[in-house]
Design a protein around this motif. Structure first.
Motif, PDB file in Angstrom:
ATOM      1  N   ILE A 179     -17.614 -40.545  31.457  1.00 39.44           N
ATOM      2  CA  ILE A 179     -17.178 -40.095  30.121  1.00 39.44           C
ATOM      3  C   ILE A 179     -17.390 -41.140  29.024  1.00 39.44           C
ATOM      4  O   ILE A 179     -17.121 -40.866  27.857  1.00 39.44           O
ATOM      5  CB  ILE A 179     -15.680 -39.676  30.117  1.00 39.44           C
ATOM      6  CG1 ILE A 179     -14.788 -40.765  30.716  1.00 39.44           C
ATOM      7  CG2 ILE A 179     -15.474 -38.328  30.810  1.00 39.44           C
ATOM      8  CD1 ILE A 179     -13.298 -40.515  30.495  1.00 39.44           C
ATOM      9  N   ASN A 180     -17.891 -42.334  29.383  1.00 36.99           N
ATOM     10  CA  ASN A 180     -17.898 -43.373  28.343  1.00 36.99           C
ATOM     11  C   ASN A 180     -18.902 -43.111  27.214  1.00 36.99           C
ATOM     12  O   ASN A 180     -18.746 -43.676  26.130  1.00 36.99           O
ATOM     13  CB  ASN A 180     -18.006 -44.799  28.914  1.00 36.99           C
ATOM     14  CG  ASN A 180     -19.282 -45.059  29.663  1.00 36.99           C
ATOM     15  OD1 ASN A 180     -20.186 -44.229  29.667  1.00 36.99           O
ATOM     16  ND2 ASN A 180     -19.350 -46.212  30.315  1.00 36.99           N
ATOM     17  N   ALA A 181     -19.861 -42.195  27.446  1.00 42.33           N
ATOM     18  CA  ALA A 181     -20.769 -41.854  26.342  1.00 42.33           C
ATOM     19  C   ALA A 181     -20.000 -41.214  25.184  1.00 42.33           C
ATOM     20  O   ALA A 181     -20.421 -41.272  24.031  1.00 42.33           O
ATOM     21  CB  ALA A 181     -21.854 -40.910  26.825  1.00 42.33           C
ATOM     22  N   ARG A 182     -18.848 -40.607  25.494  1.00 45.65           N
ATOM     23  CA  ARG A 182     -18.012 -39.990  24.456  1.00 45.65           C
ATOM     24  C   ARG A 182     -17.269 -41.051  23.634  1.00 45.65           C
ATOM     25  O   ARG A 182     -16.915 -40.790  22.479  1.00 45.65           O
ATOM     26  CB  ARG A 182     -16.933 -39.105  25.101  1.00 45.65           C
ATOM     27  CG  ARG A 182     -17.448 -37.984  25.970  1.00 45.65           C
ATOM     28  CD  ARG A 182     -17.897 -36.822  25.138  1.00 45.65           C
ATOM     29  NE  ARG A 182     -18.126 -35.629  25.926  1.00 45.65           N
ATOM     30  CZ  ARG A 182     -18.569 -34.502  25.394  1.00 45.65           C
ATOM     31  NH1 ARG A 182     -18.819 -34.412  24.096  1.00 45.65           N
ATOM     32  NH2 ARG A 182     -18.770 -33.451  26.162  1.00 45.65           N
ATOM     33  N   LEU A 226     -17.486 -45.128  19.497  1.00 45.72           N
ATOM     34  CA  LEU A 226     -16.339 -45.408  18.623  1.00 45.72           C
ATOM     35  C   LEU A 226     -16.152 -46.906  18.403  1.00 45.72           C
ATOM     36  O   LEU A 226     -15.516 -47.322  17.431  1.00 45.72           O
ATOM     37  CB  LEU A 226     -15.055 -44.807  19.219  1.00 45.72           C
ATOM     38  CG  LEU A 226     -15.029 -43.274  19.322  1.00 45.72           C
ATOM     39  CD1 LEU A 226     -13.838 -42.814  20.140  1.00 45.72           C
ATOM     40  CD2 LEU A 226     -14.982 -42.649  17.931  1.00 45.72           C
ATOM     41  N   LYS A 227     -16.728 -47.723  19.317  1.00 50.19           N
ATOM     42  CA  LYS A 227     -16.623 -49.176  19.136  1.00 50.19           C
ATOM     43  C   LYS A 227     -17.347 -49.638  17.882  1.00 50.19           C
ATOM     44  O   LYS A 227     -17.050 -50.692  17.330  1.00 50.19           O
ATOM     45  CB  LYS A 227     -17.222 -49.900  20.352  1.00 50.19           C
ATOM     46  CG  LYS A 227     -16.308 -49.923  21.550  1.00 50.19           C
ATOM     47  CD  LYS A 227     -16.850 -50.901  22.588  1.00 50.19           C
ATOM     48  CE  LYS A 227     -15.879 -51.074  23.735  1.00 50.19           C
ATOM     49  NZ  LYS A 227     -16.436 -51.912  24.792  1.00 50.19           N
ATOM     50  N   GLU A 228     -18.348 -48.822  17.450  1.00 53.20           N
ATOM     51  CA  GLU A 228     -19.089 -49.163  16.233  1.00 53.20           C
ATOM     52  C   GLU A 228     -18.308 -48.791  14.978  1.00 53.20           C
ATOM     53  O   GLU A 228     -18.732 -49.098  13.876  1.00 53.20           O
ATOM     54  CB  GLU A 228     -20.448 -48.418  16.193  1.00 53.20           C
ATOM     55  CG  GLU A 228     -21.284 -48.522  17.462  1.00 53.20           C
ATOM     56  CD  GLU A 228     -21.616 -49.964  17.811  1.00 53.20           C
ATOM     57  OE1 GLU A 228     -21.903 -50.745  16.886  1.00 53.20           O
ATOM     58  OE2 GLU A 228     -21.545 -50.302  19.020  1.00 53.20           O
ATOM     59  N   GLN A 229     -17.211 -48.073  15.181  1.00 56.80           N
ATOM     60  CA  GLN A 229     -16.373 -47.660  14.032  1.00 56.80           C
ATOM     61  C   GLN A 229     -14.933 -48.094  14.309  1.00 56.80           C
ATOM     62  O   GLN A 229     -14.071 -47.260  14.606  1.00 56.80           O
ATOM     63  CB  GLN A 229     -16.391 -46.145  13.873  1.00 56.80           C
ATOM     64  CG  GLN A 229     -17.756 -45.493  13.897  1.00 56.80           C
ATOM     65  CD  GLN A 229     -17.648 -44.009  14.222  1.00 56.80           C
ATOM     66  OE1 GLN A 229     -16.950 -43.247  13.551  1.00 56.80           O
ATOM     67  NE2 GLN A 229     -18.322 -43.569  15.278  1.00 56.80           N
ATOM     68  N   HIS A 242     -11.984 -46.213  12.742  1.00 53.21           N
ATOM     69  CA  HIS A 242     -11.814 -44.863  13.286  1.00 53.21           C
ATOM     70  C   HIS A 242     -11.175 -44.941  14.678  1.00 53.21           C
ATOM     71  O   HIS A 242     -10.261 -44.178  14.992  1.00 53.21           O
ATOM     72  CB  HIS A 242     -13.189 -44.177  13.340  1.00 53.21           C
ATOM     73  CG  HIS A 242     -13.136 -42.741  13.750  1.00 53.21           C
ATOM     74  ND1 HIS A 242     -12.261 -41.841  13.181  1.00 53.21           N
ATOM     75  CD2 HIS A 242     -13.835 -42.051  14.681  1.00 53.21           C
ATOM     76  CE1 HIS A 242     -12.435 -40.663  13.747  1.00 53.21           C
ATOM     77  NE2 HIS A 242     -13.367 -40.756  14.664  1.00 53.21           N
ATOM     78  N   LEU A 243     -11.648 -45.896  15.496  1.00 54.13           N
ATOM     79  CA  LEU A 243     -11.089 -46.064  16.837  1.00 54.13           C
ATOM     80  C   LEU A 243      -9.604 -46.442  16.752  1.00 54.13           C
ATOM     81  O   LEU A 243      -8.780 -45.916  17.519  1.00 54.13           O
ATOM     82  CB  LEU A 243     -11.876 -47.137  17.610  1.00 54.13           C
ATOM     83  CG  LEU A 243     -11.377 -47.447  19.015  1.00 54.13           C
ATOM     84  CD1 LEU A 243     -11.348 -46.181  19.889  1.00 54.13           C
ATOM     85  CD2 LEU A 243     -12.263 -48.500  19.685  1.00 54.13           C
ATOM     86  N   ALA A 244      -9.269 -47.304  15.794  1.00 54.08           N
ATOM     87  CA  ALA A 244      -7.861 -47.707  15.631  1.00 54.08           C
ATOM     88  C   ALA A 244      -7.014 -46.501  15.242  1.00 54.08           C
ATOM     89  O   ALA A 244      -5.873 -46.338  15.705  1.00 54.08           O
ATOM     90  CB  ALA A 244      -7.751 -48.807  14.580  1.00 54.08           C
TER      91      ALA A 244
END
Ligand code: HEM
Length: 124
Positions: free
Chosen positions: A32-35, A39-42, A45-47
């Motif tokens: 599932i990590n492709a999902r 988000l690490k690049e944002q 948003h991840l926070a």
């Protein structure tokens, strides 16, 4: 068991720790990590997603927090999440609960809550 699930999960601090570890587990789960890795690049948003997920677990387990994120259907619309991916998310959560020494009864309670949300998350 009459203690609130919220307290059995360690209240605010415990749930924050659990959610942070679940996010990490999803990042490390190849199914599932492709999902989640994008988000690490944002980071902002991840926070925000992490904060909402902490609120969601807290409010849903009887805590005083208010959930301020999207409803479950809206949050997962357009992702076409499969049953298999849903199972991986649940596995990651249960493993993190285990790692945090959460008791069996509470793990079953969390599983029941997550399972009840299945139709709102998959195939949306
Ligand atoms: C019962 C199981 C699940 C629960 C309780 C749940 C809960 C949540 C919550 C609370 C959010 C944040 C919404 C917001 O910030 O407004 C979220 C976002 C997200 N969820 Fe789930 N989720 C579940 C299952 C899944 C599954 C199976 C996947 C895919 C493998 C997934 C992928 C995502 C992604 C990628 C986001 C971020 C969406 C975005 O970029 O805005 N979720 N989820």
């Amino acid at each position: 068991m009459d203690k609130l699930l919220y307290d059995r999960l360690g209240s605010s601090a415990g749930i924050t720790q659990i959610v942070n570890e679940v996010v990490q587990a999803h990042m490390n789960n190849p199914a599932i990590n492709a999902r989640f890795l994008p988000l690490k690049e944002q980071p902002e948003h991840l926070a925000s997603i992490t904060k909402h997920t902490i609120e969601f677990f807290s409010a849903g387990s009887g805590g005083p927090e208010t959930y301020s994120g999207k409803d479950m259907v809206t949050a997962h619309t357009g992702m076409n999440i499969s049953r298999g991916e849903f199972t991986h998310v649940i596995d990651d959560v249960l493993q993190v609960l285990e790692n945090n020494n959460i008791d069996e009864e509470s793990k079953k309670d969390v599983l029941a809550i997550l399972w009840s949300l299945k139709s709102m998350v998959i195939s949306q």
